[in-house]
Design an enzyme around this catalytic site. Sequence first.
Site, PDB file in Angstrom:
ATOM      1  N   ASP A  31      -7.810  22.555  40.161  1.00 52.23           N
ATOM      2  CA  ASP A  31      -8.078  23.000  41.427  1.00 52.23           C
ATOM      3  C   ASP A  31      -8.495  22.737  42.660  1.00 52.23           C
ATOM      4  O   ASP A  31      -7.981  21.764  43.659  1.00 52.23           O
ATOM      5  CB  ASP A  31      -7.350  24.554  41.115  1.00 52.23           C
ATOM      6  CG  ASP A  31      -6.961  25.228  42.441  1.00 52.23           C
ATOM      7  OD1 ASP A  31      -5.602  24.176  42.930  1.00 52.23           O
ATOM      8  OD2 ASP A  31      -7.146  26.166  43.156  1.00 52.23           O
ATOM      9  N   CYS A  84      16.537  24.792  41.735  1.00 50.89           N
ATOM     10  CA  CYS A  84      15.246  25.053  42.749  1.00 50.89           C
ATOM     11  C   CYS A  84      15.271  25.681  43.702  1.00 50.89           C
ATOM     12  O   CYS A  84      14.680  25.360  45.113  1.00 50.89           O
ATOM     13  CB  CYS A  84      13.915  24.684  41.770  1.00 50.89           C
ATOM     14  SG  CYS A  84      13.709  22.369  42.026  1.00 50.89           S
ATOM     15  N   CYS A  93       6.673  26.870  52.439  1.00 46.97           N
ATOM     16  CA  CYS A  93       6.689  27.738  51.414  1.00 46.97           C
ATOM     17  C   CYS A  93       5.410  28.733  51.364  1.00 46.97           C
ATOM     18  O   CYS A  93       4.230  29.686  51.607  1.00 46.97           O
ATOM     19  CB  CYS A  93       5.556  26.896  50.117  1.00 46.97           C
ATOM     20  SG  CYS A  93       5.387  27.775  48.873  1.00 46.97           S
ATOM     21  N   SER A 105       3.929  30.731  49.439  1.00 47.52           N
ATOM     22  CA  SER A 105       2.331  30.821  47.979  1.00 47.52           C
ATOM     23  C   SER A 105       2.134  30.274  49.409  1.00 47.52           C
ATOM     24  O   SER A 105       0.354  30.644  49.161  1.00 47.52           O
ATOM     25  CB  SER A 105       3.028  29.110  47.501  1.00 47.52           C
ATOM     26  OG  SER A 105       1.542  29.645  46.304  1.00 47.52           O
TER      27      SER A 105
END
Length: 417
Positions: A137, A197, A217, A219
């Site tokens: 990540d 989606c 987004c 997120s």
Amino acid sequence: MLDAAPIKAYGYELGFDLVQITGAEAFPETERVIKERIAAGLMDGLPWFTSERAEVSCHPDALLPEARSIIALAMSYLSEPPEEPEDDQPRGRISRYAWGEDYHEIIKPKLKQFADWLREYARREAGQELEARLFVDTGRMVDRAVAQRAGIGWYGKNTTILTRGWGSWVFLAEIVTNLPLPADEPLQANCGKCERCLHACPTGALPAPYVLDNRRCISYLTIELRGSIPLELRPLMGNLIFGCDICQEVCPVNQVVEKRLGLRQAERAVEQAGDGKTEAATVRSKQRPQMWLRRRDEFRPRPQVGGVPELIPLLALSEEEFRARFRHTPIWRAKRRGLLRNVCVALGNLGDRRAVPALIQALWDAEALVRGHAAWALGCIGGEEARRALTERLEQEEDPEVRQEILQALTMLDGKN
Ligand code: B12
Ligand code: SF4
Ligand code: SF4
């Protein structure tokens, strides 16, 4: 060339769910796309995500000059969902990857252990000294491009990597090594005509297949954004207070995977062996029952996080309480002020009057960010008590941004009368 089978077997033993290999050649197409996205402003809000970074992350030899192969790894974080509470308290939603422990803390030691084992293996089998870089990540590696080329999964139109066994509910990691290893092929799979989606995203953050607009987004808005959430996006965020799973939840590939969770071990082994992976697949399926239990324990909903926490008590969290409750969980990243900002937005969207006293209290929070979003929420919920509190706060508020929020909230209240 070293035999890859024992390497894969060790990866499964460590608890990874997919272990594949690709060469260390550059990712020119990924580099082109990333630069295009940055230029179009689609990665705005992430100042560290620069073209220079993309150049490094798409050239494994810029990270390890002797790079020959990349071991691509995926670990599923699927677990049983949190229990649905029976009360009618206003609750928020936390995305699935954050229900359990911080995955960086789980995966990093496993990568380290993998590299130690690999060092011994390379010495023993080929008399070669291992050079390796480990990524999960936060490192300068394009995790999804590596996973795609190594055959871990394929790009969904929501831009996540979808895997056969676990859908997109996987974390990705990789080990870049100087070892020459046989490369796997990418999977021949795609989304076909499906576009679910794209239509389900509440903020329009997926303007086209395979394109994500970071600025829209949820997120990004709930985890990475440090400042105020744009006014026009707040009403679209519902009760999501940390991350967002909507474009994954609607995905038929994920839905099939979730349904299959109850499958017997024997059936799963047959399914794995049937997709063309021979030796590693056999090792993997033999080891699966144990891994399944261990994984569920690491990523299953923690009581202090839960997937659907009560919102009103969260507003009263002190710094110390935040630290005690969320240290070693992904929520830590949002910090107290980010989480409380998100809680205010969720309460404003839920419109539950029981939140008014807690929001009035939050108007006096030490963090301007929390005060401003509490004002917005009170403007959404409305009522005389909210108006009085906003007016009173305005008399003492010195922060220009919060003053602006309060004035806007009072205008919203005027519109409600
Ligand atoms: C920055 C980032 C974010 C940002 C920006 C997302 C973005 N646009 O990339 C934000 C904060 C929004 C975010 C959100 C999430 N993230 Co994130 N994020 C990252 C990070 C650090 C970098 C991603 C990146 O390089 N983006 C740049 C874009 C341009 O790259 P890309 O999306 O891969 O673009 C490719 C496709 O568009 C494809 N493509 C383009 N055109 C076409 C056409 C066709 C036909 C095809 C097939 C492909 C294709 O090619 C591009 C280049 O490879 C990675 C970790 C890492 N080091 O890689 C994690 C990572 C991508 N995130 C992850 C997760 C779990 C999430 C969330 C699910 C968290 C959540 N629940 O809230 C959401 C998912 C949102 C979504 N729909 O993707 C996982 C993804 C796991 C998976 N299965 O894919 C990663 C890999 C972290 C990890 N190591 O596990 N994330
Ligand atoms: S994570 Fe949520 S906001 Fe982001 S693209 Fe997916 S559905 Fe849209
Ligand atoms: S919802 Fe459909 S289009 Fe979107 S990622 Fe899943 S399969 Fe692909």
